[in-house]
Design a protein around this motif. Structure first.
Motif, PDB file in Angstrom:
ATOM      1  N   VAL A  61       0.837  -1.199   0.000  1.00  0.00           N
ATOM      2  CA  VAL A  61       0.000   0.000   0.000  1.00  0.00           C
ATOM      3  C   VAL A  61       0.873   1.250   0.000  1.00  0.00           C
ATOM      4  O   VAL A  61       0.650   2.183  -0.777  1.00  0.00           O
ATOM      5  N   SER A  62       1.866   1.274   0.881  1.00  0.00           N
ATOM      6  CA  SER A  62       2.788   2.409   0.917  1.00  0.00           C
ATOM      7  C   SER A  62       4.078   1.984   1.592  1.00  0.00           C
ATOM      8  O   SER A  62       4.107   0.990   2.324  1.00  0.00           O
ATOM      9  N   VAL A  63       5.135   2.713   1.344  1.00  0.00           N
ATOM     10  CA  VAL A  63       6.439   2.472   1.951  1.00  0.00           C
ATOM     11  C   VAL A  63       6.786   3.683   2.802  1.00  0.00           C
ATOM     12  O   VAL A  63       6.788   4.818   2.307  1.00  0.00           O
ATOM     13  N   LEU A  64       7.039   3.433   4.091  1.00  0.00           N
ATOM     14  CA  LEU A  64       7.371   4.521   5.005  1.00  0.00           C
ATOM     15  C   LEU A  64       8.888   4.605   5.116  1.00  0.00           C
ATOM     16  O   LEU A  64       9.510   3.799   5.799  1.00  0.00           O
ATOM     17  N   GLY A  65       9.462   5.553   4.437  1.00  0.00           N
ATOM     18  CA  GLY A  65      10.908   5.700   4.415  1.00  0.00           C
ATOM     19  C   GLY A  65      11.344   6.959   5.146  1.00  0.00           C
ATOM     20  O   GLY A  65      10.690   7.998   5.046  1.00  0.00           O
ATOM     21  N   GLY A  66      12.425   6.856   5.882  1.00  0.00           N
ATOM     22  CA  GLY A  66      12.913   8.012   6.610  1.00  0.00           C
ATOM     23  C   GLY A  66      13.954   7.654   7.650  1.00  0.00           C
ATOM     24  O   GLY A  66      14.911   8.403   7.856  1.00  0.00           O
ATOM     25  N   HIS A  67      13.765   6.511   8.316  1.00  0.00           N
ATOM     26  CA  HIS A  67      14.768   6.070   9.275  1.00  0.00           C
ATOM     27  C   HIS A  67      16.072   5.742   8.543  1.00  0.00           C
ATOM     28  O   HIS A  67      16.063   5.219   7.429  1.00  0.00           O
ATOM     29  N   SER A  79      10.269   3.308  16.153  1.00  0.00           N
ATOM     30  CA  SER A  79      11.538   3.671  16.798  1.00  0.00           C
ATOM     31  C   SER A  79      12.671   2.932  16.115  1.00  0.00           C
ATOM     32  O   SER A  79      12.483   1.822  15.601  1.00  0.00           O
ATOM     33  N   SER A  80      13.864   3.525  16.143  1.00  0.00           N
ATOM     34  CA  SER A  80      14.933   3.014  15.300  1.00  0.00           C
ATOM     35  C   SER A  80      16.294   3.059  15.991  1.00  0.00           C
ATOM     36  O   SER A  80      16.493   3.758  16.985  1.00  0.00           O
ATOM     37  N   HIS A  81      17.212   2.305  15.387  1.00  0.00           N
ATOM     38  CA  HIS A  81      18.609   2.333  15.800  1.00  0.00           C
ATOM     39  C   HIS A  81      19.251   3.691  15.517  1.00  0.00           C
ATOM     40  O   HIS A  81      20.310   4.001  16.071  1.00  0.00           O
ATOM     41  N   ASP A  82      18.613   4.498  14.682  1.00  0.00           N
ATOM     42  CA  ASP A  82      19.165   5.818  14.371  1.00  0.00           C
ATOM     43  C   ASP A  82      18.884   6.850  15.468  1.00  0.00           C
ATOM     44  O   ASP A  82      19.104   8.043  15.273  1.00  0.00           O
ATOM     45  N   ARG A  83      18.341   6.385  16.643  1.00  0.00           N
ATOM     46  CA  ARG A  83      18.124   7.196  17.842  1.00  0.00           C
ATOM     47  C   ARG A  83      16.906   8.106  17.745  1.00  0.00           C
ATOM     48  O   ARG A  83      16.719   8.998  18.573  1.00  0.00           O
TER      49      ARG A  83
END
Length: 378
Positions: A166-172, A189-193
């Motif tokens: 449906v969609s791709v959430l990109g940003g992390h 939440s991500s490893h990128d803090r």
């Protein structure tokens, strides 16, 4: 008088034949597609020793597990283990090593079937799930190919999952550790803090910054978002995405980075990765209780029958009542319990297998099938 086999012509023929025999033996140590040797016999006539003719099919060498395919002209690369996952299937028989296989000019094993639908077949062999394409025509062809390869197909009464992106959430910028719903939006939440808030349409509404290390867990509590990170802090974020409270464990006795969170008894329970403790916080984030008993990491928490269930690196599951007393220790797990949840009012624990525990704290059922650690279930 010369012996019958001592003439120069006969001796020469025998020497040539012996050299040819040595050449054949030496060639067995190397992959050979064709070997034609013109060998004079003792009478001086020429005979032909053939290792493989151009009309014979070559058999892939069993030393390598990698298999290069051409299915109807479409190239694929996989492993012999994947293709033989179902031993009774046609692919299981073809790549068992018992039968010769046709190869194309590029050395790929050729299968004269539909190349487009084989991608779905290969996904099923790798995952055990039929993920059908949304295209009805292609999905129908996949069913035909499944029958041809004699692969198991779900009962007609069961719905086969059709997957569409449906969609791709990109940003992390690094791996994502946790995802939760908060106020109708998705939070990651991500490893990128960082923590990102996403709208139902996939738009990034906010990026929450403040943690100094990977953010490994998030949960919702009293309309706020609570996050834990490897910087040994908990942070509370209000609905305007502002950090309204920070709890730090640095410098405290047994202080350590907190990995897992659960909302229990109106409070926040936080499990530690290394000191084996579960900390319970009041609504103002002041420390309330310290639950001890696990050895090593506390890896998972969940609420079950008004109790808190915790699992640790010690392969034990501990059940805590509302008075913070450990009332049961569940044993029998063969590995580290990586996940705890609730299914049909029973406690679900997961390692390489999943176990269902009754309200009497007995293991009622063991779910097997995974070949590696189970990290999550829902």
């Amino acid at each position: 008088m010369l012996e019958p086999d001592s003439s120069p012509e006969i001796r020469s023929a025998k020497r040539i034949k012996q050299e040819a025999e040595h050449q054949i033996v030496d060639s067995l140590h190397e992959p050979v597609d064709h070997l034609d040797l013109n060998v004079p016999d003792a009478s001086g006539d020429v005979g032909v020793a053939t290792c493989a003719s151009e009309n014979q099919a070559s058999v892939p060498r069993p030393a390598s597990n990698i298999v290069r395919l051409s299915v109807g002209g479409t190239p694929y690369t996989t492993t012999r283990a994947t293709l033989t996952k179902y031993a009774d299937s046609m692919l299981g028989a073809m790549f068992s090593g018992r039968y010769p296989l046709e190869t194309d000019v590029d050395g790929r094993v050729f299968i004269d079937r539909d190349g487009d639908s084989f991608a779905t077949v290969l996904t099923f062999l790798r995952t055990g799930r039929w993920l059908l394409p949304s295209d009805a025509s292609l999905a129908a062809r996949v069913r035909v190919e499944a029958d041809f390869y004699n692969l198991p197909w779900p009962d007609p009464a069961l719905q086969v999952e059709t997957v569409d992106v449906v969609s791709v959430l990109g940003g992390h910028e690094h791996k994502v550790y946790a995802v939760r719903e908060w106020n109708g939006n998705l939070v990651s939440s991500s490893h990128d803090r960082t923590i990102r808030v996403w709208s139902p349409t996939g738009q990034c509404l906010a990026t929450l910054r403040g943690h100094g290390e990977a953010v490994v867990c998030i949960t919702v509590w009293n309309d706020c978002l609570v996050s834990s990170a490897l910087d040994s802090t908990l942070r509370v974020w209000d609905q305007s995405y502002a950090c309204v409270r920070t709890v730090s464990f640095e410098g405290q006795p047994n202080g350590d980075s907190t990995a897992v969170l659960a909302v229990w008894n109106g409070r926040i329970a936080a499990g530690s990765w290394r000191d084996g403790l579960v900390r319970v916080f009041n609504e103002d984030m002041s420390a309330d209780r310290l639950l001890t008993g696990h050895h090593g990491s506390v890896i998972a928490l969940t609420v079950w029958n008004d109790c808190l269930a915790s699992s640790g690196e010690d392969s034990l599951i501990r059940i805590w009542n509302r008075d913070y007393a450990c009332i049961r220790v569940l044993k029998g797990n063969t590995g580290v319990v990586q996940f705890l949840g609730v299914w049909n009012e029973r406690l679900l624990s997961a390692e390489t297998m999943m176990r269902l525990w009754s309200s009497e704290y007995t293991c009622e059922q063991v779910l097997r099938g995974h070949t590696d650690t189970v990290l999550a279930a829902c």
